[in-house]
Design an enzyme around this catalytic site. Structure first.
Site, PDB file in Angstrom:
ATOM      1  N   ASP A   1     101.608 -10.864  25.889  1.00 43.96           N
ATOM      2  CA  ASP A   1     100.494  -9.938  26.114  1.00 43.96           C
ATOM      3  C   ASP A   1     100.868  -8.574  25.532  1.00 43.96           C
ATOM      4  O   ASP A   1     101.750  -7.896  26.052  1.00 43.96           O
ATOM      5  CB  ASP A   1     100.233  -9.857  27.622  1.00 43.96           C
ATOM      6  CG  ASP A   1      99.337  -8.702  28.036  1.00 43.96           C
ATOM      7  OD1 ASP A   1      98.570  -8.224  27.186  1.00 43.96           O
ATOM      8  OD2 ASP A   1      99.413  -8.302  29.214  1.00 43.96           O
TER       9      ASP A   1
ATOM     10  N   ASP B   1      96.804  -6.473  29.575  1.00 46.19           N
ATOM     11  CA  ASP B   1      95.680  -6.948  30.390  1.00 46.19           C
ATOM     12  C   ASP B   1      95.999  -8.257  31.113  1.00 46.19           C
ATOM     13  O   ASP B   1      95.129  -8.842  31.756  1.00 46.19           O
ATOM     14  CB  ASP B   1      94.423  -7.101  29.546  1.00 46.19           C
ATOM     15  CG  ASP B   1      94.536  -8.177  28.464  1.00 46.19           C
ATOM     16  OD1 ASP B   1      95.631  -8.768  28.316  1.00 46.19           O
ATOM     17  OD2 ASP B   1      93.535  -8.425  27.761  1.00 46.19           O
TER      18      ASP B   1
ATOM     19  N   ASP C   1      97.831 -12.608  23.495  1.00 41.48           N
ATOM     20  CA  ASP C   1      96.883 -12.286  22.435  1.00 41.48           C
ATOM     21  C   ASP C   1      97.543 -12.438  21.065  1.00 41.48           C
ATOM     22  O   ASP C   1      98.750 -12.713  20.959  1.00 41.48           O
ATOM     23  CB  ASP C   1      96.331 -10.867  22.616  1.00 41.48           C
ATOM     24  CG  ASP C   1      97.416  -9.842  22.916  1.00 41.48           C
ATOM     25  OD1 ASP C   1      98.450  -9.857  22.223  1.00 41.48           O
ATOM     26  OD2 ASP C   1      97.225  -9.028  23.853  1.00 41.48           O
TER      27      ASP C   1
ATOM     28  N   ASP D   1      90.951 -31.455  18.002  1.00 39.00           N
ATOM     29  CA  ASP D   1      90.826 -31.779  19.419  1.00 39.00           C
ATOM     30  C   ASP D   1      89.902 -32.988  19.610  1.00 39.00           C
ATOM     31  O   ASP D   1      88.849 -33.081  18.983  1.00 39.00           O
ATOM     32  CB  ASP D   1      90.249 -30.558  20.145  1.00 39.00           C
ATOM     33  CG  ASP D   1      90.213 -30.718  21.645  1.00 39.00           C
ATOM     34  OD1 ASP D   1      91.289 -30.866  22.240  1.00 39.00           O
ATOM     35  OD2 ASP D   1      89.110 -30.679  22.219  1.00 39.00           O
TER      36      ASP D   1
ATOM     37  N   GLU E   1      94.438 -35.194  17.606  1.00 39.84           N
ATOM     38  CA  GLU E   1      94.662 -35.528  19.013  1.00 39.84           C
ATOM     39  C   GLU E   1      93.743 -36.713  19.302  1.00 39.84           C
ATOM     40  O   GLU E   1      92.538 -36.544  19.477  1.00 39.84           O
ATOM     41  CB  GLU E   1      94.310 -34.352  19.924  1.00 39.84           C
ATOM     42  CG  GLU E   1      94.573 -34.677  21.390  1.00 39.84           C
ATOM     43  CD  GLU E   1      93.679 -33.909  22.354  1.00 39.84           C
ATOM     44  OE1 GLU E   1      94.146 -33.559  23.436  1.00 39.84           O
ATOM     45  OE2 GLU E   1      92.494 -33.688  22.027  1.00 39.84           O
TER      46      GLU E   1
END
Length: 544
Positions: free
Chosen positions: A22, A26, A30, A203, A267
């Site tokens: 981070d 927050d 990221d 995915d 996947e």
């Protein structure tokens, strides 16, 4: 980075973006946080990073509910941050793979909002799978199809129709019979290829097409299996349908149109016999091997799984892939310390106490497993934190749990948050260096001693991973085909060579002599000249 086939023997590091680092305090990881930690990844020696979704999303399922496929969610940064990451990674010789989520989108996606506002039978609804209900008043779901997250795979909208969602109700399935859907995903692939990505993780690559012929065929509930388990039965109405291969071939043509070509890894929760269909020469480049991940710590079963995996790729240009952990599975240090065939969901519900984990055993096996994995031909996928030896966090309080599996099943399924706890970087900083705010999931006190800052010594897991990856590149890449060297007197010994290099793993209970040759790496730095139980060694057998 001129190598067009780099993916064939790469070490790919999976980053669960929310939990990596981070940068702005927050509590959520990221893109700038990844850029800030590239020195760690370069020092680890990985060839590529796989980033979980960072696209605009309501985060009903950790970002796998995508609102905009061609953008960056502000919580993770912006497109300039993404370009900076790509440029910085490429400067270090590290490639970037991103997730693409084609089976479903967010219910906040503009298309779905248009579908809700449009009448039944409209073009807007045809982008999704809408059906009338059954029964005299249409109040029952259109079929018995079940969601992977619990309950029916159907949700009713105010005008009475129902839409399909294999996963959470906030993730409506797209209709891949619709040409507009197919064309839009080609635009998405081009967008990210043009932005500099080197590949895609696809995915639910086995779930895009559904048999939508009326009446919808029943499954008798056999699709409500654990996440990413192979579907039961042949000719399933929405799993592993032959039509998905049309899409993969279409995507492969687009990926091959770039110079250098981009790659894709599937996947696909299908049987080991069906998995090679996804990596035919005109389809995707690789497919994750969940059978290896789920294989128990047993010499016979591991050898059988490895043999079947390699045999399925004979005659194909695809390379095998090996993975021990990911963002959907209990971390392997913990799995290897649990009794075989334990009910993992029940264990999670006990807070990780029933049965108790033999953590010392699990860690010893995890250290041996990385040597086994890194010696196999093909590519290896490393899940963030496994290089620190992180265990599963099984005692997260219910109020902290974020996984929709937990909420949609009314708590019956504990979910996957325990393997997603934010990483520890520095032992003496707030959040163990993850960020200045409280992380989005609480970190246990154990994280301090496992932080990267504490693992520079010879015996640490991080040092073992660095050594294994470096020696892999220097010795095992291009070493040749795998040849087993069985020992009838020691059936719990796994031993194979590739060229002059030997990997030996003792999965038994008694120490064994070390193989003859020049030792390259031992999973136990304190070994006393033998191969103890649950330990592994690399040896160069070439005469000196």
């Amino acid at each position: 980075m001129p190598d067009r086939d780099w993916w064939r023997d790469a070490v790919v590091y999976q980053i669960y973006v929310r939990s990596f680092h981070d940068s702005d305090g927050d509590g959520v990881g990221d893109l700038p946080g990844i850029t800030a930690r590239l020195d760690h990844l370069e020092g680890l020696g990985v060839d590529a990073l796989w980033l979980t979704p960072f696209f605009p999303s309501p985060l009903a399922d950790g970002g796998y509910d995508v609102r905009d496929y061609r953008g960056v969610d502000p919580v993770y940064g912006d497109m300039d941050d993404f370009r900076t990451l790509v440029e910085a990674a490429h400067a270090r010789g590290i490639r970037i793979i991103i997730d693409i989520v084609p089976n479903h989108c967010s219910d906040q996606h503009p298309w779905f909002q248009e579908a809700l506002a449009a009448p039944p039978g409209s073009p807007e609804r045809d982008r999704f799978v809408f059906r009338d209900g059954i029964g005299p008043d249409g109040s029952q779901p259109p079929s018995d199809w079940q969601s992977k997250f619990g309950g029916p795979a159907w949700e009713q909208v105010p005008d009475g129709q129902w839409y399909m969602h294999i996963f959470a109700r906030e993730q409506p399935d797209l209709n891949w019979h619709n040409d507009e859907v197919r064309a839009d995903f080609l635009r998405t692939l081009r967008f990210w290829c043009d932005a500099g990505v080197d590949g895609f993780r696809v995915d639910v690559a086995h779930g895009m097409f559904k048999d939508l012929e009326e009446p919808l065929r029943p499954t008798y509930g056999n699709d409500a299996a654990p996440l990413m388990s192979p579907p039961a039965g042949d000719d399933h109405p929405f799993w592993d349908r032959d039509e998905v291969h049309e899409i993969h071939r279409e995507w492969r043509k687009l990926l091959d149109s770039y110079d250098p070509p981009r790659m894709a890894v599937a996947e696909a929760g299908v049987s080991l016999d069906r998995l090679p269909l996804y990596v035919r020469d005109d389809e995707l480049h690789q497919a994750f091997n969940f059978f290896y991940l789920r294989c128990p710590w047993d010499a016979r079963e591991l050898r059988t799984t490895i043999d079947r995996s390699l045999a399925g790729l004979e005659g194909l240009r695809a390379a095998p892939s090996w993975v021990l952990s990911n963002h959907d599975q209990i971390r392997h240090r913990t799995r290897y310390g649990l009794p075989r065939d334990v009910d993992q969901n029940a264990w999670l519900h006990s807070g990780g106490t029933q049965p108790p984990v033999d953590d010392e055993l699990g860690l010893r096996r995890a250290r041996a497993a990385v040597l086994l994995t890194m010696a196999l031909p093909g590519s290896a996928y490393v899940y963030q934190g496994e290089e620190l030896g992180l265990p599963e966090v099984a005692d997260l309080p219910g109020a902290a749990l974020d996984d929709p599996m937990y909420h949609r099943s009314d708590g019956e399924l504990k979910g996957r948050d325990g393997c997603r706890v934010p990483l520890p970087w520095e032992a003496d900083r707030p959040g163990y260096g993850f960020g200045s705010a409280e992380p989005w999931l609480p970190q246990p006190a154990l994280w301090g001693e496992l932080a990267a800052s504490e693992q520079n010594g010879e015996g640490s897991v991080l040092t073992l991973y660095r050594s294994a990856i470096a020696l892999r590149r220097a010795h095992w890449v291009g070493a040749g085909d795998l040849e087993w060297h069985g020992d009838p007197e020691h059936p719990d010994l796994l031993r194979f060579t590739r060229g002059s290099l030997m990997c030996a793993v003792n999965l038994g209970t008694q120490p064994l002599p070390l193989p003859e040759g020049e030792p390259l790496l031992h999973s136990d730095p304190a070994h006393t000249g033998e191969l103890g139980p649950d330990r592994a060694v690399w040896v160069d057998t070439a005469p000196r």
